[in-house]
Write a protein that holds these residues in place. Structure first.
Motif, mmCIF file in Angstrom:
data_model
loop_
_atom_site.group_PDB
_atom_site.id
_atom_site.type_symbol
_atom_site.label_atom_id
_atom_site.label_comp_id
_atom_site.label_asym_id
_atom_site.label_seq_id
_atom_site.Cartn_x
_atom_site.Cartn_y
_atom_site.Cartn_z
ATOM 1 N N VAL A 154 -7.984 2.743 0.317
ATOM 2 C CA VAL A 154 -8.822 1.540 0.271
ATOM 3 C C VAL A 154 -7.967 0.286 0.418
ATOM 4 O O VAL A 154 -8.308 -0.655 1.146
ATOM 5 N N ARG A 155 -6.836 0.247 -0.274
ATOM 6 C CA ARG A 155 -5.931 -0.892 -0.145
ATOM 7 C C ARG A 155 -5.460 -1.050 1.300
ATOM 8 O O ARG A 155 -5.346 -2.177 1.804
ATOM 9 N N HIS A 181 2.210 1.577 -3.521
ATOM 10 C CA HIS A 181 1.178 2.075 -4.433
ATOM 11 C C HIS A 181 0.974 3.574 -4.243
ATOM 12 O O HIS A 181 0.803 4.322 -5.216
ATOM 13 N N GLY A 193 -9.202 -2.463 -4.463
ATOM 14 C CA GLY A 193 -8.735 -1.682 -5.589
ATOM 15 C C GLY A 193 -9.851 -0.981 -6.328
ATOM 16 O O GLY A 193 -9.606 -0.053 -7.079
ATOM 17 N N ARG A 194 -11.118 -1.392 -6.133
ATOM 18 C CA ARG A 194 -12.253 -0.763 -6.817
ATOM 19 C C ARG A 194 -13.381 -0.484 -5.832
ATOM 20 O O ARG A 194 -14.539 -0.477 -6.210
ATOM 21 N N VAL A 231 -13.800 2.271 -4.005
ATOM 22 C CA VAL A 231 -14.181 3.660 -3.859
ATOM 23 C C VAL A 231 -15.537 3.892 -4.504
ATOM 24 O O VAL A 231 -15.788 3.464 -5.626
ATOM 25 N N ALA A 284 -3.788 8.977 -6.853
ATOM 26 C CA ALA A 284 -4.833 8.007 -6.494
ATOM 27 C C ALA A 284 -4.783 7.728 -4.998
ATOM 28 O O ALA A 284 -4.643 6.587 -4.568
ATOM 29 N N THR A 295 0.835 -1.206 0.000
ATOM 30 C CA THR A 295 0.000 0.000 0.000
ATOM 31 C C THR A 295 0.871 1.259 0.000
ATOM 32 O O THR A 295 0.528 2.250 -0.653
ATOM 33 N N ASP A 339 -7.187 7.972 -2.827
ATOM 34 C CA ASP A 339 -8.351 7.224 -2.356
ATOM 35 C C ASP A 339 -8.154 5.719 -2.528
ATOM 36 O O ASP A 339 -8.477 4.931 -1.643
ATOM 37 N N GLU A 340 -7.623 5.332 -3.679
ATOM 38 C CA GLU A 340 -7.410 3.906 -3.916
ATOM 39 C C GLU A 340 -6.346 3.345 -2.983
ATOM 40 O O GLU A 340 -6.468 2.211 -2.498
ATOM 41 N N SER A 341 -5.312 4.120 -2.691
ATOM 42 C CA SER A 341 -4.295 3.661 -1.746
ATOM 43 C C SER A 341 -4.882 3.492 -0.352
ATOM 44 O O SER A 341 -4.549 2.538 0.368
#
Length: 389
Positions: free
Chosen positions: A51-52, A38, A223-224, A226, A45, A35, A47-49
């Motif tokens: 989430v991970r 990433h 990864g998806r 959000v 990104a 994480t 938000d995606e980090s």
């Protein structure tokens, strides 16, 4: 030093359990470091980090649970004759078990750090994909915040050590799960609460299901995630938590069913053991059922959506969680068997044959499977139904 000496002189099976804990800690630590990589490679990104990072909570909790179950069955953490005279009372034994758990998880975390740097190419060599993990997924070529990575990695041994200290803290003899005087056959109080929580979670999912349909009709996974409807995620979490809360009550219910009617010696022996050991076996089995239900739902989502491939990092997280909860359940069974050693010896002295004891054990396993497997499948199916309609 004492923890290291005890670890060196431990039984090979104990050392194998500790190595398994270190492997789980390595997998969780690698996910946490990924994480950070990433985030370093994709600063836009955030938000995606995040989430991970949030998805790493599941393998972190599973690793801590496995570490606690391993520490509970470690002979070095149990009070032995003469230990108090040597200065190793209950408090120091707890500290010793906590230190051993921290050292074991620290070993795994260091292994994860080496593998992470090796795959990023920071230690030289090729930076091509390894085991399906590309260097770009780990932020290769971008500066890594080393202090932040080490602090995040320290969560693994710290969480496991704190969980071990809390679980093995000295208690009153009457309230200890290892106390001998009175069998703990009272029905656990978590069954109605677990049913209520699971029902509430399924109801929330059914209400939020139409909102999930707008996201390709499926629940986005790591990864998806959000933009997913929070009601769907909250309902799924409540459904899983309900299974965990109801675990001990379900084990006690299995024992009650075996003893119902006019049971013979085999059914009575199996049922009484399940009732007595429900507090010890219930929580790990409940967690195993919850993970099985979540895994079934996730597999169903991935099969229905080829656009969301099952990536290597997701596979690592799923493998760590599944391996840890399965090993925790098996370790709880070993602990339960050790706690019944005096009762088993007494039955053998009374003339009970080894085949009778084996048949009683098989009957206990069969009853647990018959009760818990359909329930787990039902909860998993009901949890996925609102999201795939």
């Amino acid at each position: 030093m004492l923890a290291l000496r005890l670890a060196r002189g431990s039984h090979p099976l104990v050392l194998l359990r500790r190595l398994c804990v270190a492997a789980a800690a390595a997998g969780t630590g690698f996910l946490l470091l990924s994480t950070v990589g990433h985030a370093a490679g994709h600063p836009a990104a955030a938000d995606e980090s995040l989430v991970r990072l949030l998805w790493c909570a599941a393998p972190l909790a599973a690793t801590a649970q496995f570490a606690v179950s391993t520490a509970r069955t470690d002979p070095a953490a149990r009070p032995q004759r003469g230990m108090t005279a040597a200065g190793l009372g209950p408090l120091r034994l707890t500290l010793l078990a906590t230190a051993s758990t921290a050292l074991t998880c620290l070993l795994g975390a260091l292994l994860a750090l080496v593998v992470f740097f090796r795959l990023r190419g920071d230690l030289g060599g090729s930076t091509g994909p390894s085991f399906g993990i590309g260097a770009g997924q780990l932020g290769a070529g971008h500066p890594l915040p080393l202090a932040g990575a080490l602090m995040l990695l320290a969560l693994v041994p710290l969480t496991a050590a704190v969980a071990t200290a809390v679980s093995l803290r000295p208690r009153d003899e009457a309230g200890s799960p290892d106390a001998e005087p009175l069998p703990r056959t009272a029905p656990p109080s978590g069954l109605p609460w677990g049913i209520a929580v699971a029902a509430a979670g399924l109801a929330i999912e059914a209400y939020a299901g139409p909102a999930a349909a707008s996201h390709d009709g499926l629940l986005p996974l790591p990864g998806r995630l959000v933009g997913s409807p929070p009601g769907v995620l909250g309902g799924w979490a409540l459904s899983v938590a309900g299974l965990v809360l109801a675990g001990a009550g379900l084990v006690h219910l299995c024992g009650r069913l075996l003893c119902a009617g006019r049971p013979g010696a085999l059914r009575l022996l199996s049922g009484r053991v399940l009732q007595e050991e429900s507090h010890r076996l219930g929580r790990p089995l409940g967690v195993l059922c919850a993970v099985a239900a979540a895994g079934y739902a996730a597999a169903k989502f991935y099969d229905a959506s080829p656009a969301r491939p099952f990536g290597p990092l997701t596979a690592i997280g799923a493998a760590v969680v599944l391996a840890c909860v399965t090993a925790s359940a098996l370790t709880a069974a070993v602990e339960s068997r050790a706690a019944r050693a005096h009762t088993t010896a007494a039955l053998r002295r009374l003339g009970a044959s080894a085949s009778v004891l084996r048949r009683a054990a098989a009957l206990r396993v069969l009853s647990l499977v018959v009760v818990m497997a359909p329930l787990t499948w039902t909860v998993a199916e009901m949890a996925t139904l609102p999201l795939t309609r």
